[in-house]
Design a protein around this motif. Structure first.
Motif, short mmCIF file in Angstrom:
data_model
loop_
_atom_site.label_atom_id
_atom_site.label_comp_id
_atom_site.label_asym_id
_atom_site.label_seq_id
_atom_site.Cartn_x
_atom_site.Cartn_y
_atom_site.Cartn_z
N UNK A 235 22.32 -57.99 -63.88
CA UNK A 235 22.32 -57.03 -62.79
C UNK A 235 23.75 -56.56 -62.53
N UNK A 236 23.95 -55.26 -62.51
CA UNK A 236 25.25 -54.69 -62.15
C UNK A 236 25.13 -53.94 -60.83
N UNK A 237 25.99 -54.28 -59.88
CA UNK A 237 25.97 -53.64 -58.57
C UNK A 237 27.32 -52.98 -58.29
N UNK A 238 27.28 -51.86 -57.58
CA UNK A 238 28.52 -51.17 -57.22
C UNK A 238 28.27 -50.23 -56.05
N UNK A 239 29.33 -49.93 -55.33
CA UNK A 239 29.22 -49.01 -54.20
C UNK A 239 28.80 -47.62 -54.66
N UNK B 31 26.90 -46.81 -57.14
CA UNK B 31 25.57 -46.74 -57.74
C UNK B 31 24.51 -46.57 -56.66
N UNK B 32 23.40 -46.02 -57.07
CA UNK B 32 22.33 -45.78 -56.12
C UNK B 32 21.17 -46.74 -56.29
N UNK B 33 20.18 -46.61 -55.41
CA UNK B 33 18.96 -47.39 -55.51
C UNK B 33 19.22 -48.88 -55.43
N UNK B 34 18.52 -49.64 -56.26
CA UNK B 34 18.60 -51.10 -56.22
C UNK B 34 19.95 -51.62 -56.69
N UNK B 35 20.75 -50.77 -57.35
CA UNK B 35 22.05 -51.20 -57.86
C UNK B 35 23.19 -50.93 -56.88
N UNK B 36 22.85 -50.45 -55.71
CA UNK B 36 23.89 -50.13 -54.72
C UNK B 36 24.31 -51.39 -53.97
N UNK B 37 25.61 -51.59 -53.86
CA UNK B 37 26.17 -52.68 -53.06
C UNK B 37 27.56 -52.26 -52.59
#
Length: 233
Positions: free
Chosen positions: A33-37, A39-45
């Motif tokens: 799983x890759x998350x970032x500010x 990114x959208x949807x479920x990958x947003x963090x």
């Protein structure tokens, strides 16, 4: 392929993207799983938004439990703000921003992701810190906010390691120094980097993954550089 997932926080940054790509290529985890500010949807963090961190953790909780979490984030300069050279440069709002991104954000990631990690077996929670955050190693001064906020991260890592060990005796929680990596974070400060010591993001990520692979239980709660050498707090 081992069971479990790997998590990369800050996967849109240079070294974070390299971590994500390397973990996918290695194929050692069921899911990466890759998350970032950005990114959208479920990958947003967004590290500044605890609700987004909680939502990302809830998404991960639906699948295999995370055996590795890497927080590959950091703030050194932004807009007109950069590392302070002297006390006269201190700005309270900028200091608060540095602490929010470099210390509070990773702590909140730990708050929501560590409980998802297995209670048995080897697990790794790693966050990018910096050699300049070492109080013992500080001989030049300056860079007040960055040094202090990453030093705060180091203390949080030590605390988290102690608490997580009570939940899983094989858990490893560490801070990692990647060296100087050719990314936007270091670009304004690369002129004085010795030859051979400016790493591209892919090399930096692979070096740190090699360090992680060699970590043992007694290493938990410490800071290590890209060669696997402990840096004193």
């Amino acid at each position: 392929m081992s069971k479990g997932s790997a998590i990369v926080i800050g996967a849109s940054g240079g070294i974070g993207a390299a971590f994500e790509a390397a973990l996918i290529e290695e194929g050692a985890y069921e899911v990466v799983h890759g998350f970032a500010r950005s990114r959208g949807g479920a990958q947003h963090l967004d590290l500044l938004d605890e609700a987004s961190i909680a939502a990302a953790a809830a998404h991960v909780a639906k699948g295999p439990p995370p055996a590795m979490v890497i927080v590959a984030t950091g703030l050194l300069h932004e807009g007109e703000h950069g590392p302070e050279k002297a006390l006269r440069d201190l700005d309270p709002a900028w200091l608060a921003q540095l602490y929010a991104v470099n210390a509070v954000g990773p702590a909140l990631v730990a708050k929501h992701f560590l409980p998802l990690m297995p209670k048995s077996g080897r697990t790794v929670f790693a966050a990018l810190s910096a050699r300049v955050a070492s109080i013992t190693d500080n001989r030049l001064g300056g860079w007040h906010g960055y040094r202090a906020s990453k030093a705060a991260l180091n203390m949080l890592i030590r605390n988290l390691a102690i608490e997580e060990r009570r939940r899983n005796e094989r858990a490893i929680v560490v801070a990692l120094h990647p060296g100087t990596v050719d990314t936007a974070l270091s670009r304004p400060f690369q002129a004085n980097v010795p030859a051979g010591r400016l790493f591209d993001a892919e090399r930096a990520a692979l070096q740190l993954l090699d360090v992680i692979e060699e970590l043992k239980g007694p290493d938990s709660g410490k800071l290590f550089d890209y060669e696997g050498q402990e840096i004193p707090f």
